[in-house]
Enzyme design. Structure first.
Site, short mmCIF file in Angstrom:
data_model
loop_
_atom_site.label_atom_id
_atom_site.label_comp_id
_atom_site.label_asym_id
_atom_site.label_seq_id
_atom_site.Cartn_x
_atom_site.Cartn_y
_atom_site.Cartn_z
N HIS A 107 -10.06 -5.22 -3.68
CA HIS A 107 -8.75 -5.41 -3.04
C HIS A 107 -8.96 -5.87 -1.61
CE1 HIS A 107 -10.02 -1.21 -2.67
NE2 HIS A 107 -9.42 -1.15 -1.49
N ASN A 143 -12.96 -3.46 1.92
CA ASN A 143 -14.01 -2.44 1.98
C ASN A 143 -14.82 -2.47 0.69
OD1 ASN A 143 -13.11 -1.39 4.50
ND2 ASN A 143 -11.44 -0.37 3.43
N GLU A 145 -12.41 3.32 -1.31
CA GLU A 145 -11.82 4.45 -2.04
C GLU A 145 -11.57 4.08 -3.51
OE1 GLU A 145 -7.43 6.44 -1.96
OE2 GLU A 145 -8.27 5.85 -0.02
N VAL A 146 -11.05 2.89 -3.72
CA VAL A 146 -10.70 2.46 -5.08
C VAL A 146 -11.68 1.35 -5.51
CG1 VAL A 146 -8.90 1.51 -6.58
CG2 VAL A 146 -8.27 2.99 -4.64
N HIS A 150 -7.00 -5.85 1.93
CA HIS A 150 -5.86 -5.32 2.69
C HIS A 150 -5.38 -6.44 3.61
CE1 HIS A 150 -6.93 -0.88 2.16
NE2 HIS A 150 -8.09 -1.45 1.86
N ASP A 196 0.85 -1.19 0.00
CA ASP A 196 0.00 0.00 0.00
C ASP A 196 0.88 1.25 0.00
OD1 ASP A 196 -3.22 0.53 0.93
OD2 ASP A 196 -1.81 2.21 1.10
N ILE A 197 0.48 2.26 -0.75
CA ILE A 197 1.28 3.48 -0.88
C ILE A 197 1.28 4.30 0.42
CG2 ILE A 197 -0.49 5.07 -1.76
CD1 ILE A 197 1.56 5.81 -4.00
P1 5GP Z 1 -9.92 1.38 0.23
O1 5GP Z 1 -10.25 2.58 1.08
O2 5GP Z 1 -10.51 1.51 -1.16
O3 5GP Z 1 -10.26 0.07 0.89
O4 5GP Z 1 -8.35 1.35 0.11
C1 5GP Z 1 -7.63 1.86 -0.96
C2 5GP Z 1 -6.16 1.74 -0.62
O5 5GP Z 1 -5.42 1.97 -1.78
C3 5GP Z 1 -5.68 2.77 0.43
O6 5GP Z 1 -5.11 2.07 1.53
C4 5GP Z 1 -4.65 3.60 -0.34
O7 5GP Z 1 -3.55 3.97 0.47
C5 5GP Z 1 -4.24 2.66 -1.46
N1 5GP Z 1 -3.81 3.33 -2.67
C6 5GP Z 1 -4.42 4.36 -3.31
N2 5GP Z 1 -3.74 4.71 -4.41
C7 5GP Z 1 -2.67 3.87 -4.48
C8 5GP Z 1 -1.59 3.74 -5.41
O8 5GP Z 1 -1.47 4.46 -6.39
N3 5GP Z 1 -0.68 2.77 -5.14
C9 5GP Z 1 -0.78 1.95 -4.05
N4 5GP Z 1 0.17 1.02 -3.90
N5 5GP Z 1 -1.78 2.04 -3.17
C10 5GP Z 1 -2.71 3.00 -3.38
#
Ligand code: 5GP
Length: 122
Positions: free
Chosen positions: A106, A93, A101-102, A108, A35-36
């Protein structure tokens, strides 16, 4: 439930090689990368390569081969990262209530420190 996949999401761009990633594991149908913005010493994201919005979408429509590959990839990441030492947490999520968010499935994988209770009380 019908899901519409947005192929402009950041993980779709990672899969197309348009954005770099710190790969942990790649298999035929799955990709795992760090994760970034890690929220724990271990914070790996595991995604299927196919266009699935969330786990529900994936479980309903992915092939058996994709589901087996994805499940095994998660297991392999756990093994590679030694999560048996101290334990870990998996989170996936989905949607608005899940604060996703994405919009590409995915999981985690978090670990390396005590993570506290799963949810705060409202
Ligand atoms: P969500 O809130 O959708 O469950 O989590 C999205 C995750 O994607 C977050 O933990 C965020 O830090 C990670 N993320 C967002 N953009 C990028 C990216 O460009 N590269 C990587 N490696 N992780 C990302």
């Amino acid at each position: 439930m019908r899901y519409t996949y947005d192929d402009q999401n950041i993980f779709a761009k990672i899969l197309r090689g348009e954005i770099p990633n710190d790969t942990v594991l790649e298999t035929e149908h799955s990709l795992a990368f760090n994760d970034i913005q890690p929220q724990a010493p271990l914070h790996v994201l595991v995604i299927p390569k196919g266009p699935y919005v969330c786990y529900d979408h994936f479980a309903q429509t992915a092939s058996d081969a994709e589901i087996a590959d994805y499940t095994r990839a998660i297991g392999e990441v756990c093994k590679l990262k030694g999560v048996e030492n101290g334990g870990f947490r998996m989170i996936s999520n989905a949607g608005e209530n899940g604060v996703q968010e994405v919009p590409h499935l995915h999981v985690h994988i978090l670990g390396g420190r005590p993570l506290g209770r799963m949810l705060e009380k409202p």
